[in-house]
Design a protein around this motif. Structure first.
Motif, PDB file in Angstrom:
ATOM      1  N   PHE A 126       0.818  -1.201   0.000  1.00  0.00           N
ATOM      2  CA  PHE A 126       0.000   0.000   0.000  1.00  0.00           C
ATOM      3  C   PHE A 126       0.861   1.263   0.000  1.00  0.00           C
ATOM      4  CE2 PHE A 126      -3.334  -2.877   1.696  1.00  0.00           C
ATOM      5  CZ  PHE A 126      -4.324  -2.576   0.777  1.00  0.00           C
ATOM      6  N   ARG A 127       1.952   1.260   0.795  1.00  0.00           N
ATOM      7  CA  ARG A 127       2.762   2.471   0.867  1.00  0.00           C
ATOM      8  C   ARG A 127       3.435   2.767  -0.468  1.00  0.00           C
ATOM      9  NH1 ARG A 127       5.965  -0.939   4.300  1.00  0.00           N
ATOM     10  NH2 ARG A 127       7.907  -1.601   3.308  1.00  0.00           N
ATOM     11  N   ASP A 128       3.750   1.702  -1.248  1.00  0.00           N
ATOM     12  CA  ASP A 128       4.324   1.912  -2.569  1.00  0.00           C
ATOM     13  C   ASP A 128       3.276   2.429  -3.547  1.00  0.00           C
ATOM     14  OD1 ASP A 128       6.798   1.043  -1.699  1.00  0.00           O
ATOM     15  OD2 ASP A 128       6.392  -1.052  -2.199  1.00  0.00           O
ATOM     16  N   VAL A 129       2.024   1.957  -3.355  1.00  0.00           N
ATOM     17  CA  VAL A 129       0.931   2.440  -4.204  1.00  0.00           C
ATOM     18  C   VAL A 129       0.777   3.947  -4.035  1.00  0.00           C
ATOM     19  CG1 VAL A 129      -1.569   2.379  -4.575  1.00  0.00           C
ATOM     20  CG2 VAL A 129      -0.305   0.244  -4.219  1.00  0.00           C
ATOM     21  N   GLU A 130       0.875   4.434  -2.803  1.00  0.00           N
ATOM     22  CA  GLU A 130       0.782   5.871  -2.567  1.00  0.00           C
ATOM     23  C   GLU A 130       1.850   6.623  -3.358  1.00  0.00           C
ATOM     24  OE1 GLU A 130      -1.078   6.392   1.930  1.00  0.00           O
ATOM     25  OE2 GLU A 130       1.051   6.766   1.560  1.00  0.00           O
ATOM     26  N   GLU A 131       3.077   6.127  -3.319  1.00  0.00           N
ATOM     27  CA  GLU A 131       4.170   6.804  -4.008  1.00  0.00           C
ATOM     28  C   GLU A 131       3.968   6.766  -5.520  1.00  0.00           C
ATOM     29  OE1 GLU A 131       6.492   8.647  -2.573  1.00  0.00           O
ATOM     30  OE2 GLU A 131       5.368   8.207  -0.748  1.00  0.00           O
ATOM     31  N   MET A 132       3.484   5.607  -6.038  1.00  0.00           N
ATOM     32  CA  MET A 132       3.278   5.469  -7.479  1.00  0.00           C
ATOM     33  C   MET A 132       2.212   6.431  -7.986  1.00  0.00           C
ATOM     34  SD  MET A 132       3.535   1.397  -8.372  1.00  0.00           S
ATOM     35  CE  MET A 132       2.588   0.790  -6.986  1.00  0.00           C
ATOM     36  N   MET A 133       1.284   6.829  -7.080  1.00  0.00           N
ATOM     37  CA  MET A 133       0.155   7.648  -7.516  1.00  0.00           C
ATOM     38  C   MET A 133       0.303   9.106  -7.105  1.00  0.00           C
ATOM     39  SD  MET A 133      -2.760   4.789  -6.707  1.00  0.00           S
ATOM     40  CE  MET A 133      -4.099   5.871  -7.089  1.00  0.00           C
TER      41      MET A 133
END
Length: 205
Positions: free
Chosen positions: A51-58
Motif C-alpha cells: 500500500f505504501r508503494d501504491v501511494e508513491e506510485m500515484m
C-alpha cells in the motif's frame, strides 16, 4: 487460512496479472460502448504492490483524487478501489454528460453518479474476466464515491486488510480518447482466503 502474498510464485503472479490485463481490456471495451465512441487503452501495468508503494506510485498521500469503492462477494470476496486523478475524472464526466456544464471544483451529484457508474463498469469487466477464467461467480456491491486525499482514501482498505496483508493487486492504465488520456488506477484486494480458491479453480494448486 494463511496465504501471504509473499508466497505467490512467479507463475501464480503471471496468471493473476494476465487476468488483470484481460479485465482492463474488457473495461475499455465496456467504456467505449457506454460513450458510443472508440476508447483505446495502453498495455496496463499490473503488479502486486504494498500500500505504501501504491501511494508513491500515484503521487503521494496528499494528492487529491477521486475514489470509487466497491466490495464483491460470491465464490470469492474482496474489495475494488478505482482511483482517478481529478483532471481525468472531470474529463470523463464531460464525455459522459455531453454538453452538460461541469463544475470546476468539487463534484456535482450527477458527476458523482456518472463516476460511480464508471466504477461499476470497470469492476464488472474485471470480475467478468476472473469468472471467465475460473468459473467462479461473484457480485459487486453498490459503489461508494469519495473525493479526498489519496492517503485518506487508501486508509479504508489498509485498515480492513492490514492484519492479513499489506499488499494488493495494482493495475495502472491509460484510457485514450483521441489525443486525450485518462489515467486510471484499479486496485483489487481479494480476501486472503480467496487466493487459494482462485488458484485452485485455475488448476495451478
Amino acid at each position: 487460512m494463511s496465504f501471504p502474498l509473499d508466497n505467490l510464485s512467479s507463475l501464480y503472479l503471471d496468471i493473476l496479472k494476465e487476468i488483470g490485463t484481460i479485465g482492463a481490456g474488457n473495461a475499455a471495451t465496456s467504456f467505449s460502448k457506454l460513450l458510443n465512441r472508440r476508447i483505446d487503452m495502453n498495455v496496463p501495468e499490473v503488479k502486486i504492490a504494498e500500500f505504501r508503494d501504491v501511494e508513491e506510485m500515484m503521487g503521494g498521500a496528499e494528492t487529491p483524487v477521486v475514489g470509487i469503492y466497491l466490495e464483491f462477494n460470491g465464490d470469492i470476496s474482496g474489495t475494488v478501489l478505482v482511483i482517478l486523478d481529478c483532471v481525468s475524472a472531470k474529463h470523463i464526466t464531460s464525455l459522459l454528460l455531453g454538453d452538460a456544464p461541469v463544475a470546476q471544483k468539487e463534484f456535482s451529484e450527477i458527476e458523482i453518479s456518472a463516476l460511480e457508474e464508471i466504477g461499476n463498469i470497470l469492476t464488472a469487466a474485471y470480475l467478468g474476466a476472473i469468472s471467465s477464467f475460473t468459473g467462479l461467480t461473484m457480485k459487486p456491491s453498490v459503489p461508494s464515491f469519495a473525493y479526498d486525499m489519496l492517503g485518506a482514501i487508501l486508509s479504508v482498505p489498509m485498515i480492513q486488510f492490514g492484519q492479513s496483508s499489506d499488499k494488493a493487486m495494482f493495475i495502472e492504465t491509460d484510457l485514450i480518447n483521441g489525443t486525450e488520456r485518462f489515467r486510471s488506477h484499479f486496485i483489487v484486494i481479494p480476501d486472503i482466503e480467496s487466493f487459494p480458491v482462485i488458484l485452485k479453480a485455475l488448476g495451478v494448486v
